[in-house]
Design an enzyme around this catalytic site. Structure first.
Site, mmCIF file in Angstrom:
data_model
loop_
_atom_site.group_PDB
_atom_site.id
_atom_site.type_symbol
_atom_site.label_atom_id
_atom_site.label_comp_id
_atom_site.label_asym_id
_atom_site.label_seq_id
_atom_site.Cartn_x
_atom_site.Cartn_y
_atom_site.Cartn_z
ATOM 1 N N ASP A 117 0.734 -1.306 0.168
ATOM 2 C CA ASP A 117 0.131 0.008 0.073
ATOM 3 C C ASP A 117 0.973 1.421 -0.080
ATOM 4 O O ASP A 117 1.912 1.131 0.522
ATOM 5 C CB ASP A 117 -0.835 -0.031 1.522
ATOM 6 C CG ASP A 117 -2.073 1.076 1.057
ATOM 7 O OD1 ASP A 117 -2.108 1.752 0.179
ATOM 8 O OD2 ASP A 117 -2.717 1.116 2.058
ATOM 9 N N ASP A 171 -2.626 8.075 -3.239
ATOM 10 C CA ASP A 171 -4.024 8.420 -3.372
ATOM 11 C C ASP A 171 -4.521 9.326 -2.065
ATOM 12 O O ASP A 171 -3.786 9.416 -1.092
ATOM 13 C CB ASP A 171 -5.066 7.524 -3.443
ATOM 14 C CG ASP A 171 -5.170 6.306 -2.148
ATOM 15 O OD1 ASP A 171 -4.200 6.411 -1.342
ATOM 16 O OD2 ASP A 171 -6.292 5.961 -2.152
ATOM 17 N N ASP A 225 -7.792 -7.676 0.814
ATOM 18 C CA ASP A 225 -6.879 -7.373 1.963
ATOM 19 C C ASP A 225 -8.014 -7.085 2.935
ATOM 20 O O ASP A 225 -8.879 -6.033 2.788
ATOM 21 C CB ASP A 225 -5.732 -6.587 1.953
ATOM 22 C CG ASP A 225 -6.127 -5.028 2.102
ATOM 23 O OD1 ASP A 225 -6.726 -4.345 1.423
ATOM 24 O OD2 ASP A 225 -5.931 -4.590 3.104
ATOM 25 N N CYS A 252 -13.320 -27.416 9.959
ATOM 26 C CA CYS A 252 -12.022 -26.579 9.469
ATOM 27 C C CYS A 252 -10.716 -27.760 9.259
ATOM 28 O O CYS A 252 -10.670 -28.249 10.057
ATOM 29 C CB CYS A 252 -11.809 -25.451 10.234
ATOM 30 S SG CYS A 252 -10.011 -24.732 9.887
ATOM 31 N N CYS A 296 -7.566 -26.878 9.427
ATOM 32 C CA CYS A 296 -6.448 -26.271 9.660
ATOM 33 C C CYS A 296 -5.655 -27.091 10.655
ATOM 34 O O CYS A 296 -6.423 -27.865 11.500
ATOM 35 C CB CYS A 296 -6.421 -25.113 9.983
ATOM 36 S SG CYS A 296 -6.767 -24.536 11.645
ATOM 37 N N CYS A 353 -7.122 -26.712 14.388
ATOM 38 C CA CYS A 353 -8.283 -27.475 14.459
ATOM 39 C C CYS A 353 -7.914 -28.873 14.610
ATOM 40 O O CYS A 353 -8.808 -29.777 15.359
ATOM 41 C CB CYS A 353 -9.361 -26.974 13.643
ATOM 42 S SG CYS A 353 -10.264 -25.524 13.649
ATOM 43 N N HIS A 405 -5.608 -20.173 12.631
ATOM 44 C CA HIS A 405 -6.951 -20.770 12.213
ATOM 45 C C HIS A 405 -7.706 -19.725 11.398
ATOM 46 O O HIS A 405 -8.217 -20.101 10.377
ATOM 47 C CB HIS A 405 -7.735 -21.204 13.455
ATOM 48 C CG HIS A 405 -9.293 -21.133 13.343
ATOM 49 N ND1 HIS A 405 -9.784 -22.250 12.637
ATOM 50 C CD2 HIS A 405 -10.316 -20.394 13.366
ATOM 51 C CE1 HIS A 405 -11.177 -22.106 12.284
ATOM 52 N NE2 HIS A 405 -11.430 -20.926 12.685
HETATM 53 ZN ZN ZN Z 1 -9.129 -24.242 12.085
#
Ligand code: ZN
Length: 374
Positions: free
Chosen positions: A91, A143, A265, A303, A305, A308, A334
């Protein structure tokens, strides 16, 4: 052109795409975790690789003050400095500068460092130079991002300055032309739909590698945000990526993709995590809540991940309650895994032509979570 965008699937105005740069390629729609100061809070580049992140966002404003763009350049650029081989979008710093009550004139911005109060100057040319030194794969033009409550005269002035600065940024970028670095322009115009369309048209005339939509997700309602986004996207060319800045809540993501946005983002998943709130298929989970004290379930049983796969809500709650830094880190892991998986579901829905059904599901579950601000 240092960046090429190809559409690979569409569902209405929504699209999946492939962005190719000298560094490699990434798929869109994509979510870019925010590493303001060169790191996503609490995580390492290795963690981001494990999560499958393809693009991260860094902030030129913060890095030019600490450690300094020249220092990062001297260390081999932001990729080597942070040991990250994926894409980096920077940015320009315009949003941060203006949220700190800087003094703006036609030529640029004068602001005080949040670190030591020292005075600094940012012009469109200097922003290109700073991001060039950092070694971003994708730079953003400087900007003017006006507050939501700005009167029409100030919104108009912000658009005029942003367009004029876009011309200067493009010319500086062409002159200094660091190999492999793309430059995106930024559309402003508040929530004024006609001004948005005009700003988009005039930004597209700059013929840049991609276009960002700034000045949204600054406190307006989601319906106001989407109403301003639609006429903006309508003016943007189909063969360039469209980056909606600062949006990353589940409903906002899906609705913006439906209108044709590609890149996102947001600090929401990481900020929520640091406050102990986890994103789940059933909605947000406040893990400090006493009801989780003896809950053996993972944060989200659906999930995939690692967090988890290993730890219970009870354990993570315990870590939060006793103030262990690892709790914030694990919940951040997570939340990012969860939002990346959601964006992967959105891409799959676009390919399958089922985005409308997914939008309805998300609207039901997440109606109570407000649109995220930057
Ligand atoms: Zn997770």
């Amino acid at each position: 052109m240092t960046l090429r965008f190809t559409t690979t699937a569409t569902d209405g105005a929504a699209r999946c795409g492939l962005v190719e740069t000298p560094r490699g390629r990434f798929t869109t729609p994509c979510f870019m975790p925010v590493g303001t100061r060169g790191s996503v809070k609490g995580l390492s580049s290795a963690d981001l690789e494990a999560l499958g992140v393809e693009v991260t966002l860094a902030n030129a404003y913060h890095l030019m003050l600490r450690p300094g763009a020249e220092v990062v350049a001297g260390m081999g650029g932001i990729h080597r400095f942070t040991a990250w081989s994926g894409h980096v979008l920077t940015d320009s710093g315009g949003y941060q500068v203006l949220s700190l009550a800087a003094r703006v004139d036609d030529d640029g911005v004068t602001f005080r460092s949040t670190y030591d109060g020292s005075t600094h100057r940012l012009t469109p040319e200097r922003a290109v130079a700073v991001q060039g030194l950092l070694g971003a794969d994708i730079q953003m033009a400087l900007d003017v991002c006006p507050p939501l409550s700005s009167p029409p005269g100030l919104l108009r002035q912000a658009v005029e300055r942003t367009v004029a600065w876009g011309v200067r940024a493009r010319d500086a970028h062409r002159r200094e032309g660091r190999e492999g670095q793309a430059l995106f322009g930024i559309v402003q115009g508040g929530i004024d739909e006609r001004l948005r369309a005009e700003s988009a048209r005039r930004t597209v005339e700059l013929d840049l590698s991609g276009y960002a939509i700034g000045g949204l997700s600054v406190g307006e309602s989601r319906s106001e945000m989407l109403a301003a986004l639609a006429p903006t996207v309508a003016e943007l060319p189909g063969d360039r990526p469209r980056y909606l800045m600062g949006v990353g809540d589940p409903v906002g993501l899906a609705e913006a993709v439906a209108l044709g946005a590609d890149m996102f983002d947001c600090v929401l998943p990481t900020r929520l995590a640091r406050h102990g709130t986890a994103l789940t298929a059933a909605g947000p989970l406040r893990l400090r809540n006493a009801t989780f004290a003896q809950d053996a379930e993972p944060i989200d049983p659906t999930c995939p991940c690692d967090v988890c796969g290993r730890w219970s809500r009870a354990y993570l709650r315990h870590q939060l309650v006793v103030g262990e830094a690892s709790a914030r880190r694990l919940i951040t892991m997570h939340n990012l895994a969860w939002i990346l998986a959601l964006v992967a579901r959105i891409r799959a829905a676009v390919r399958a032509g089922t985005l409308t059904a997914l939008r309805a599901e998300l609207a039901n579950r997440w109606a109570h979570l407000p649109a995220a601000s930057q």
